[in-house]
Design an enzyme around this catalytic site. Structure first.
Site, PDB file in Angstrom:
ATOM      1  CE1 TYR A 159      -3.283   2.842   1.311  1.00 20.95           C
ATOM      2  CE2 TYR A 159      -2.006   3.165   2.879  1.00 20.95           C
ATOM      3  CZ  TYR A 159      -3.504   3.007   2.282  1.00 20.95           C
ATOM      4  OH  TYR A 159      -4.006   5.024   2.277  1.00 20.95           O
ATOM      5  CE  LYS A 163      -3.468   6.025  -0.557  1.00 26.95           C
ATOM      6  NZ  LYS A 163      -4.827   6.868  -1.272  1.00 26.95           N
TER       7      LYS A 163
END
Length: 253
Positions: A159, A163
């Site tokens: 993740y 990002k």
């Protein structure tokens, strides 16, 4: 146009069922009625319609659009439809998935899903949105990033990697659009109690959607390019970024 006290007349939300985005819309609508466009996945249509009805209670005009992050060939059409009825003062890119980190680095399809939704789609949309906003000569583009993108951690590096790329792209847009009259704001909230984090153990300094929304509204009003939520996270991440790897990798997160 945004009025003299910083209130927009129009708001476009990509991720129209996002708890943070809806809290932001409600805070803006407390000041004046808006023209709001909500866009989200077809499978979220029922929840999006409920959100639209809730926002209509503020006196705002609300329309909805079907939007699929994983189909970049449709992104230009979605943006065109959102701008079809006039200029957009504030656009909020607020969709994303958390994903299972362990599956993310052992299953190629899971990794690609995370990258497609959290990085590829926002970048694709950022290109189309930038074109529209440059042509209208004003507007604010707000994107939800994360401190997870500032340094790889064992528990969420899949993740976090998406990002990180997202953060760099939109931070770059703050420079690229600086002379066009368009403002870009990168928002880096700490753990937020939303449906995205439901079931997860809250991190220290966890926030509510309303707290993040207040920061977004204030950042747009002041023309800020980067904000952390809460503000102390800026200094926490400054320390963590500079810790030696041998120490950082032993931390319990």
């Amino acid at each position: 146009m945004i009025d003299a006290v910083g209130n927009p007349q129009s708001l476009f939300i990509l991720g129209g069922t996002s708890d943070i985005a809806l809290a932001t819309a409600e805070q803006y609508a407390e000041q004046r009625s808006l023209r709001i466009i909500l866009a989200d996945r077809p499978e979220e249509s029922d929840r999006m319609n409920e959100a639209a009805e809730r926002l209509r209670q503020t006196g705002s005009t609300v329309t909805t659009l079907s939007f699929d992050a994983r189909k970049p060939e449709t992104h230009a059409e979605v943006v065109d439809k959102a701008f079809a009825d006039g200029d957009i003062d504030v656009t909020l890119v607020a969709f994303g998935i958390q994903g299972d980190n362990e599956k993310g680095w052992t299953d190629a399809e899971a990794a690609r899903l995370n990258a497609d939704v959290n990085y590829v789609a926002p970048v694709s949309l950022g290109v189309h949105l930038s074109e529209k906003l440059r042509k209208q000569g004003h507007g604010n583009l707000v994107v939800m990033c994360s401190p997870a993108g500032e340094r790889a951690r064992r528990t969420n590096f899949v993740y976090g990697s998406a990002k990180a790329g997202l953060d760099v792209f939109y931070t770059g847009l703050t420079y690229a659009l600086a002379d066009s009259g368009v403002k870009v704001t990168v928002v880096r909230p700490n753990f937020v109690r939303t449906k995205l984090t439901e079931g997860m153990k809250p991190a220290p300094m966890a926030q509510t959607p309303q707290q993040v929304a207040s920061t977004i509204v204030g950042a747009v009003r002041k023309g800020k390019e980067q904000v952390w939520v809460p503000a102390q996270m800026r200094w926490v991440m400054t320390v963590l970024r500079h810790l030696p790897r041998v120490i950082f990798r032993r931390l319990p997160f």
